[in-house]
Design a protein around this motif. Structure first.
Motif, PDB file in Angstrom:
ATOM      1  N   ILE A   1       9.574  28.893 -48.910  1.00  6.95           N
ATOM      2  CA  ILE A   1       8.757  27.934 -49.691  1.00  6.95           C
ATOM      3  C   ILE A   1       8.662  28.430 -51.141  1.00  6.95           C
ATOM      4  CG2 ILE A   1       6.486  26.810 -49.866  1.00  6.95           C
ATOM      5  CD1 ILE A   1       6.150  27.366 -46.839  1.00  6.95           C
TER       6      ILE A   1
ATOM      7  N   LYS B   1       4.087  24.186 -45.969  1.00  9.30           N
ATOM      8  CA  LYS B   1       5.171  23.386 -46.583  1.00  9.30           C
ATOM      9  C   LYS B   1       4.642  22.019 -46.999  1.00  9.30           C
ATOM     10  CE  LYS B   1       9.298  25.270 -44.447  1.00  9.30           C
ATOM     11  NZ  LYS B   1       9.978  25.356 -43.184  1.00  9.30           N
ATOM     12  N   GLU B   2       3.895  21.403 -46.085  1.00  3.18           N
ATOM     13  CA  GLU B   2       3.338  20.065 -46.353  1.00  3.18           C
ATOM     14  C   GLU B   2       2.470  20.096 -47.620  1.00  3.18           C
ATOM     15  OE1 GLU B   2       0.273  17.032 -44.181  1.00  3.18           O
ATOM     16  OE2 GLU B   2       1.071  18.625 -42.907  1.00  3.18           O
TER      17      GLU B   2
ATOM     18  N   THR C   1       4.730  20.513 -50.740  1.00  2.00           N
ATOM     19  CA  THR C   1       5.542  19.317 -50.980  1.00  2.00           C
ATOM     20  C   THR C   1       4.667  18.236 -51.617  1.00  2.00           C
ATOM     21  OG1 THR C   1       6.770  19.888 -48.988  1.00  2.00           O
ATOM     22  CG2 THR C   1       7.139  17.695 -49.849  1.00  2.00           C
TER      23      THR C   1
ATOM     24  N   ALA D   1       3.952  19.148 -55.194  1.00  2.00           N
ATOM     25  CA  ALA D   1       5.108  18.929 -56.087  1.00  2.00           C
ATOM     26  C   ALA D   1       5.231  17.453 -56.427  1.00  2.00           C
ATOM     27  CB  ALA D   1       6.369  19.448 -55.426  1.00  2.00           C
ATOM     28  N   LYS D   2       4.986  16.588 -55.418  1.00  2.56           N
ATOM     29  CA  LYS D   2       5.094  15.128 -55.661  1.00  2.56           C
ATOM     30  C   LYS D   2       4.027  14.656 -56.641  1.00  2.56           C
ATOM     31  CE  LYS D   2       7.296  13.378 -51.500  1.00  2.56           C
ATOM     32  NZ  LYS D   2       6.893  13.311 -50.100  1.00  2.56           N
TER      33      LYS D   2
END
Ligand SMILES: Cc1ncc(COP(=O)(O)O)c(C=O)c1O
Length: 341
Positions: A268, A331-332, A335, A338-339
């Protein structure tokens, strides 16, 4: 949903088998030395650690305190790591209750104390100074097992300088299991060693301090003084016996899970992670994200603590699926972050 608690290995709940051992324990008044289960635990701990005697106490903090007070007198000094549990996380007990001055030194990256720096910190025999009496090491230190050859050098060094050598071995069985040696290969170098039964070994309460008969005799006196004499403590000691007899080898599983955890996190981008040796993984995230990550995890039934550098600890109540669930949630989180950026 199962709650995954990675904050510490102190959070385990006793298994059904351990509870059965507790329920079946024979008890007596341990302040009179008459609790057969406490006596059995102390004999077992002394034998396993290769020492003459042991004393059962309510916590690792009390065990370390009794050790320091049994090695040192008022106006004496002990040398210890700057991040050492006995120095930093035990309320200054050695100074508060023992009138013992700590001399902290920075740990080396491998968790040892540089013996040349220890040498430099020993005070001359002069009334200006406290009397340096003891070196205290910690093993594992932040999850790192101290190298066996270092332990030998520390023993030779302290013997040549007339210092005692104490080990805060809260997780010493993790070190021995990782190094693939009997725990006596570690403990033999020390005059005294404190071992926690309520961390990776899974007992609900208690630690044992092991050492010579003389030293444990002094610790016995101090235990009473600090209010640590317990009565029918065999109920708790039975869990300690169960832990020593059944839960040592299983530490290897915790170490494998920690490795899997570190490997999962290493994929990650926003996370830095150090390789795991025993049951601890340190992951570093941007400090300002720590609180949001903690809340995000909590909503998913995962408990973590720490700011920036987050210590994750595997234990008896964590299995491989929990590791996968945790890594998936991290991770979720990143992610989604980042979005949103
Ligand atoms: C290295 C170390 N030593 C000693 C202790 C003290 O143990 P207790 O919490 O039983 O007082 C801890 C507790 O976390 C520890 O991590």
């Amino acid at each position: 949903m199962k709650v995954i608690d990675l904050r510490s290995d102190t959070v385990t709940k006793p298994s059904q088998e351990m509870r059965a051992a507790i329920a079946a324990a024979e008890v007596g008044d341990d302040v009179y030395g008459e609790d057969p289960t406490v006596n059995r635990l102390e004999a077992l701990a002394a034998e396993k650690l290769g020492k003459e005697a042991a004393i059962y106490v309510c916590s690792g903090t009390q065990s370390n305190l009794l050790a320091l007070m049994s090695h040192c007198e008022r106006g004496d000094e002990y040398i210890v790591g700057q991040q050492g549990h006995t120095y930093k996380y035990e309320g200054g007990g050695a100074a508060v209750l023992g009138s013992i001055q700590p001399q902290p030194l920075d740990y080396e990256p491998d968790g040892s104390l540089d013996l040349a720096k220890v040498e430099g910190a020993i005070k001359p025999d002069d009334p200006h100074f406290a009397r340096t009496r003891l070196l205290c090491l910690e093993n594992t230190q932040a999850g790192k097992p101290l190298p066996l050859d270092y332990l030998k050098r520390a023993r030779d060094f302290t013997s040549s300088r007339g210092l005692g050598l104490h080990l805060d071995g809260a997780r010493v069985f993790n070190a021995a299991v990782h190094q693939g040696v009997p725990v006596t290969e570690v403990s033999r170098h020390f005059d005294s060693i404190s071992v926690c039964l309520s961390k990776g070994l899974g007992a609900p309460v208690g630690s044992v301090l092991c050492g010579s008969k003389d030293l444990i005799g002094r610790a016995h006196r101090w235990r009473k003084v600090v209010g640590g004499g317990m009565r029918q403590a065999g109920l708790l000691a039975a869990a300690g016996i169960y832990a020593l007899e059944h839960n040592v080898e299983g530490l290897a599983k915790d170490h494998e899970n920690a490795k899997a955890l570190a490997a999962g996190l290493s994929g990650i981008d926003s996370v830095k992670v150090a390789p795991a040796q025993t049951n601890m993984v340190y992951m570093t995230v941007e400090t300002q994200r720590s609180a949001r990550l903690r809340d995000f995890m909590k909503e998913r039934g995962i408990l973590i603590s720490g700011q920036g550098s987050i210590r994750l600890v595997t234990h008896l109540d964590i299995d491989r699926q929990d590791i996968d669930r945790f890594v998936g949630a991290v991770k979720e989180f990143f992610t989604a972050a980042a979005k949103a950026a």
